[in-house]
Design a protein around this motif. Sequence first.
Motif, short mmCIF file in Angstrom:
data_model
loop_
_atom_site.label_atom_id
_atom_site.label_comp_id
_atom_site.label_asym_id
_atom_site.label_seq_id
_atom_site.Cartn_x
_atom_site.Cartn_y
_atom_site.Cartn_z
N ASP A 1 37.04 -55.45 25.05
CA ASP A 1 36.21 -54.30 24.69
C ASP A 1 34.73 -54.58 24.93
O ASP A 1 33.99 -53.70 25.38
CB ASP A 1 36.43 -53.92 23.23
CG ASP A 1 37.81 -53.31 22.98
OD1 ASP A 1 38.47 -52.94 23.97
OD2 ASP A 1 38.22 -53.22 21.81
N ARG A 2 34.29 -55.81 24.63
CA ARG A 2 32.88 -56.16 24.86
C ARG A 2 32.54 -56.11 26.35
O ARG A 2 31.49 -55.60 26.75
CB ARG A 2 32.59 -57.55 24.30
CG ARG A 2 32.39 -57.60 22.79
CD ARG A 2 31.78 -58.91 22.35
NE ARG A 2 32.69 -60.03 22.55
CZ ARG A 2 33.55 -60.46 21.64
NH1 ARG A 2 33.62 -59.87 20.45
NH2 ARG A 2 34.34 -61.49 21.89
N SER B 1 32.42 -52.52 27.56
CA SER B 1 31.18 -51.89 27.10
C SER B 1 30.02 -52.25 28.03
O SER B 1 29.20 -51.39 28.38
CB SER B 1 30.87 -52.34 25.67
OG SER B 1 29.68 -51.74 25.21
N LYS B 2 29.94 -53.51 28.46
CA LYS B 2 28.90 -53.94 29.40
C LYS B 2 29.06 -53.24 30.74
O LYS B 2 28.08 -52.81 31.36
CB LYS B 2 28.94 -55.46 29.58
CG LYS B 2 28.48 -56.26 28.38
CD LYS B 2 28.71 -57.75 28.60
CE LYS B 2 27.96 -58.26 29.82
NZ LYS B 2 28.16 -59.72 30.00
N LEU C 1 30.53 -50.30 31.40
CA LEU C 1 30.19 -48.88 31.29
C LEU C 1 28.68 -48.68 31.16
O LEU C 1 28.13 -47.71 31.69
CB LEU C 1 30.91 -48.26 30.09
CG LEU C 1 32.44 -48.18 30.20
CD1 LEU C 1 33.03 -47.61 28.92
CD2 LEU C 1 32.87 -47.35 31.40
N SER C 2 28.03 -49.59 30.46
CA SER C 2 26.58 -49.51 30.32
C SER C 2 25.89 -49.69 31.67
O SER C 2 24.94 -48.97 32.00
CB SER C 2 26.09 -50.57 29.34
OG SER C 2 24.67 -50.55 29.24
N THR D 1 38.52 -43.67 32.29
CA THR D 1 39.43 -44.74 31.89
C THR D 1 40.86 -44.32 32.23
O THR D 1 41.34 -43.30 31.73
CB THR D 1 39.32 -45.02 30.37
OG1 THR D 1 38.00 -45.51 30.08
CG2 THR D 1 40.33 -46.07 29.94
#
Length: 229
Positions: A64-65, A68-69, A71-72, A86
């Motif tokens: 998940d981390r 998140s990176k 997608l950012s 997704t």
Amino acid sequence: MKKTFQILVILLTTTMMTHAQNTATPTVSVTGEGIINTVPDEANIDIRVENTGKDATIIKQENDRTVSKVLSFIKKMGIDEKDVRTEYIRLNKNYDYNSKTYNYSANQAISIKLKDLSKYEDLMNGLLQSGINRIDGVSFSASNEDELKAQARKKAVENAKMKAEEYASALNQSIGKAVMISEFQQPDYPQPRMYKSAMMESDSSGGQQPIAPGGIKLKTTVNVSFLLN
């Protein structure tokens, strides 16, 4: 009397069928093809983030981390949210027969539509640096594909008409209006696509050659029947 009636019915039916065959409308049926070649201006990129380990909770959090990176970073590249999807999120429990232990794998697949190919190499390098560890596929397409397909259909009908006129001319006849038209549906086999990281290949002048989009061929085939005059 009954037998005579049956004979009369058979004779009448046979006569009607023979008359129908003799008066069948003459037609000429042909197949037409329409082909449009174009250069792609969009890329469809399928990536994946995957982590494995013994603890399901830990690897899911790690995955998940990383996602998140990723997608950012995609957002920083100016890619619209509607062009990022997704595809699936999975957490699997696997058994290792050699060590006779279980481990877990967490993965998330993301699909990206890139509408500016000039950003391609920066996007791919940034995705790798953000932590993706799988590139499942890169394909290229044209943003005006529907318009090009319409042009291909028109060319296919024109090609069919030209063929029909050639056949009729050889018989010293002419064609009339079309009485039947059908489109032949065929699978779409895209041209080969290629992805190469800038770290993997450079051209002789030292510049980067990360992709070879090639060309796209859109083909339509129609069957048309014309009256033969």
